[in-house]
Design a protein around this motif. Sequence first.
Motif, PDB file in Angstrom:
ATOM      1  N   UNK A 167      20.081 -32.435  55.499  1.00  0.00           N
ATOM      2  CA  UNK A 167      20.749 -31.501  56.649  1.00  0.00           C
ATOM      3  C   UNK A 167      20.458 -30.461  56.101  1.00  0.00           C
ATOM      4  N   UNK A 168      20.657 -29.124  57.006  1.00  0.00           N
ATOM      5  CA  UNK A 168      20.596 -28.100  56.747  1.00  0.00           C
ATOM      6  C   UNK A 168      22.047 -27.357  57.353  1.00  0.00           C
ATOM      7  N   UNK A 169      22.036 -26.706  56.478  1.00  0.00           N
ATOM      8  CA  UNK A 169      23.576 -25.715  56.737  1.00  0.00           C
ATOM      9  C   UNK A 169      23.667 -24.418  57.072  1.00  0.00           C
ATOM     10  N   UNK A 170      24.443 -23.944  57.679  1.00  0.00           N
ATOM     11  CA  UNK A 170      24.416 -22.229  58.033  1.00  0.00           C
ATOM     12  C   UNK A 170      25.290 -21.605  58.713  1.00  0.00           C
ATOM     13  N   UNK A 171      25.955 -20.575  57.998  1.00  0.00           N
ATOM     14  CA  UNK A 171      26.962 -19.828  58.372  1.00  0.00           C
ATOM     15  C   UNK A 171      27.236 -18.975  59.309  1.00  0.00           C
ATOM     16  N   UNK A 172      28.142 -18.463  59.484  1.00  0.00           N
ATOM     17  CA  UNK A 172      28.544 -17.775  61.048  1.00  0.00           C
ATOM     18  C   UNK A 172      29.632 -16.740  60.795  1.00  0.00           C
ATOM     19  N   UNK A 173      29.425 -15.537  60.993  1.00  0.00           N
ATOM     20  CA  UNK A 173      30.506 -14.405  60.381  1.00  0.00           C
ATOM     21  C   UNK A 173      30.204 -13.216  61.443  1.00  0.00           C
ATOM     22  N   UNK A 174      31.643 -12.474  61.995  1.00  0.00           N
ATOM     23  CA  UNK A 174      30.505 -11.447  62.610  1.00  0.00           C
ATOM     24  C   UNK A 174      30.247 -10.015  61.601  1.00  0.00           C
ATOM     25  N   UNK A 175      29.615  -9.682  62.161  1.00  0.00           N
ATOM     26  CA  UNK A 175      29.673  -8.247  61.230  1.00  0.00           C
ATOM     27  C   UNK A 175      29.229  -7.034  61.575  1.00  0.00           C
ATOM     28  N   UNK A 176      28.856  -5.999  60.989  1.00  0.00           N
ATOM     29  CA  UNK A 176      28.830  -4.566  62.063  1.00  0.00           C
ATOM     30  C   UNK A 176      27.363  -4.639  62.762  1.00  0.00           C
ATOM     31  N   UNK A 177      26.453  -4.992  61.964  1.00  0.00           N
ATOM     32  CA  UNK A 177      24.770  -4.968  61.808  1.00  0.00           C
ATOM     33  C   UNK A 177      24.732  -6.179  61.592  1.00  0.00           C
ATOM     34  N   UNK A 178      23.136  -7.412  62.428  1.00  0.00           N
ATOM     35  CA  UNK A 178      22.420  -8.517  62.000  1.00  0.00           C
ATOM     36  C   UNK A 178      21.807  -8.465  60.724  1.00  0.00           C
ATOM     37  N   UNK A 179      22.530  -8.884  59.779  1.00  0.00           N
ATOM     38  CA  UNK A 179      22.474  -9.360  58.396  1.00  0.00           C
ATOM     39  C   UNK A 179      22.111 -10.816  58.153  1.00  0.00           C
ATOM     40  N   UNK A 180      21.087 -11.582  57.803  1.00  0.00           N
ATOM     41  CA  UNK A 180      20.160 -13.165  57.713  1.00  0.00           C
ATOM     42  C   UNK A 180      19.984 -13.027  56.284  1.00  0.00           C
ATOM     43  N   UNK A 181      20.872 -14.325  55.459  1.00  0.00           N
ATOM     44  CA  UNK A 181      20.605 -14.369  54.037  1.00  0.00           C
ATOM     45  C   UNK A 181      20.129 -15.503  54.149  1.00  0.00           C
ATOM     46  N   UNK A 182      18.995 -15.981  52.543  1.00  0.00           N
ATOM     47  CA  UNK A 182      19.144 -17.466  52.781  1.00  0.00           C
ATOM     48  C   UNK A 182      17.771 -18.042  53.177  1.00  0.00           C
ATOM     49  N   UNK A 183      17.240 -16.712  53.777  1.00  0.00           N
ATOM     50  CA  UNK A 183      15.634 -17.362  54.123  1.00  0.00           C
ATOM     51  C   UNK A 183      14.526 -15.866  53.429  1.00  0.00           C
ATOM     52  N   UNK A 184      13.535 -16.167  53.808  1.00  0.00           N
ATOM     53  CA  UNK A 184      11.987 -15.627  52.996  1.00  0.00           C
ATOM     54  C   UNK A 184      12.400 -14.050  54.162  1.00  0.00           C
ATOM     55  N   UNK A 185      12.340 -13.210  52.987  1.00  0.00           N
ATOM     56  CA  UNK A 185      12.188 -11.691  54.137  1.00  0.00           C
ATOM     57  C   UNK A 185      11.745 -11.382  55.986  1.00  0.00           C
ATOM     58  N   UNK A 186      10.443 -12.364  55.706  1.00  0.00           N
ATOM     59  CA  UNK A 186      10.177 -12.383  56.687  1.00  0.00           C
ATOM     60  C   UNK A 186      10.480 -13.074  58.063  1.00  0.00           C
ATOM     61  N   UNK A 187      11.754 -13.248  57.824  1.00  0.00           N
ATOM     62  CA  UNK A 187      12.171 -14.362  58.804  1.00  0.00           C
ATOM     63  C   UNK A 187      13.149 -14.242  59.285  1.00  0.00           C
ATOM     64  N   UNK A 188      13.878 -12.573  58.484  1.00  0.00           N
ATOM     65  CA  UNK A 188      15.444 -12.552  58.130  1.00  0.00           C
ATOM     66  C   UNK A 188      15.630 -11.064  59.711  1.00  0.00           C
ATOM     67  N   UNK A 189      14.457 -11.002  60.816  1.00  0.00           N
ATOM     68  CA  UNK A 189      15.053 -10.243  61.408  1.00  0.00           C
ATOM     69  C   UNK A 189      15.269 -10.975  63.175  1.00  0.00           C
ATOM     70  N   UNK A 190      14.928  -9.561  63.944  1.00  0.00           N
ATOM     71  CA  UNK A 190      15.453  -9.927  65.539  1.00  0.00           C
ATOM     72  C   UNK A 190      14.699 -11.263  65.926  1.00  0.00           C
TER      73      UNK A 190
END
Length: 289
Positions: free
Chosen positions: A27-50
């Motif tokens: 399984x892939x596990x994903x967590x989501x939480x409201x924030x002030x801006x988009x932040x994506x963690x747990x993946x390579x930096x190249x994929x952590x954007x829009x």
Amino acid sequence: MIRISVPATSANCGAGFDTMGLALDWRGEFSFEKADRLVITGCPEAYAGEDNLVWRAYQKGCRAAGFEPDPLHIHIETDIPFARGLGSSATCIVAGLAAAWEIHGQPASRQEVMALAAEMEGHPDNVAPAVFGNLCTTVMTEDQAVMCASDMSLWHCLALVPDLEVSTAEARKVLPGDIPLKTAARQAGMAALFVQGLERGDQQLVCAACQDRLHEPYRQQLIPAYSRLKEVCMANAVPLWISGSGSTMLAISRDREQLESMRDWVSRHFGLEGRLVDPDGKGLVICHE
């Protein structure tokens, strides 16, 4: 916080090219939480954007439901390998779409998630089992996906994962544009027998019906070990197919010990990593914290 879990999948099962997909308890596990801006963690930096696939799917789900997309902190935890034919992109898409409803306080409709995910993927064979679990046979009509799920609790699986990426786009290029009527009729018969064998727990029948003529004869050139492994598996009545567009190959058996022995043999003779998994009967799982 919302946690969403989505299973890996193996598509093109047996003779079910572009129609059959199997959910795996990997399984892939994903967590989501409201924030002030988009932040994506747990993946390579190249994929952590829009352009992150989870974020794009979340936005698509919001548009479909009429919600305004909120900035999120998305955290990704997965070891499902990328570009190996195990539905890694489908897990991202399904998780992001489901989050669109859940983050706005509404239960996600599985049918709606599957339909939108099929739009994004371009086909439903991976996304249907990612949402519903088990083995899903899905055909797109003019305006909807017609789907049936088959229980897979009698079976065990062995995922053989070469250290080789195969992109779906490249794998599509090697396929012929047309096939003879005789080949199409044979494939339809094999697909029907394959499902009957699975539901009856008849491993001999499943193995005999696990003979694709639409993509494996062309894609096997992309996976050097496949031809020899298929011969060995057929001789031992172990169904084996190219998972998705590859490079992973999936073997199934009623006997887990048989797959354990196969894993060890393949490791010694081919140097391939093998992972024992079971079919997943849950599909998409959502938890609120």
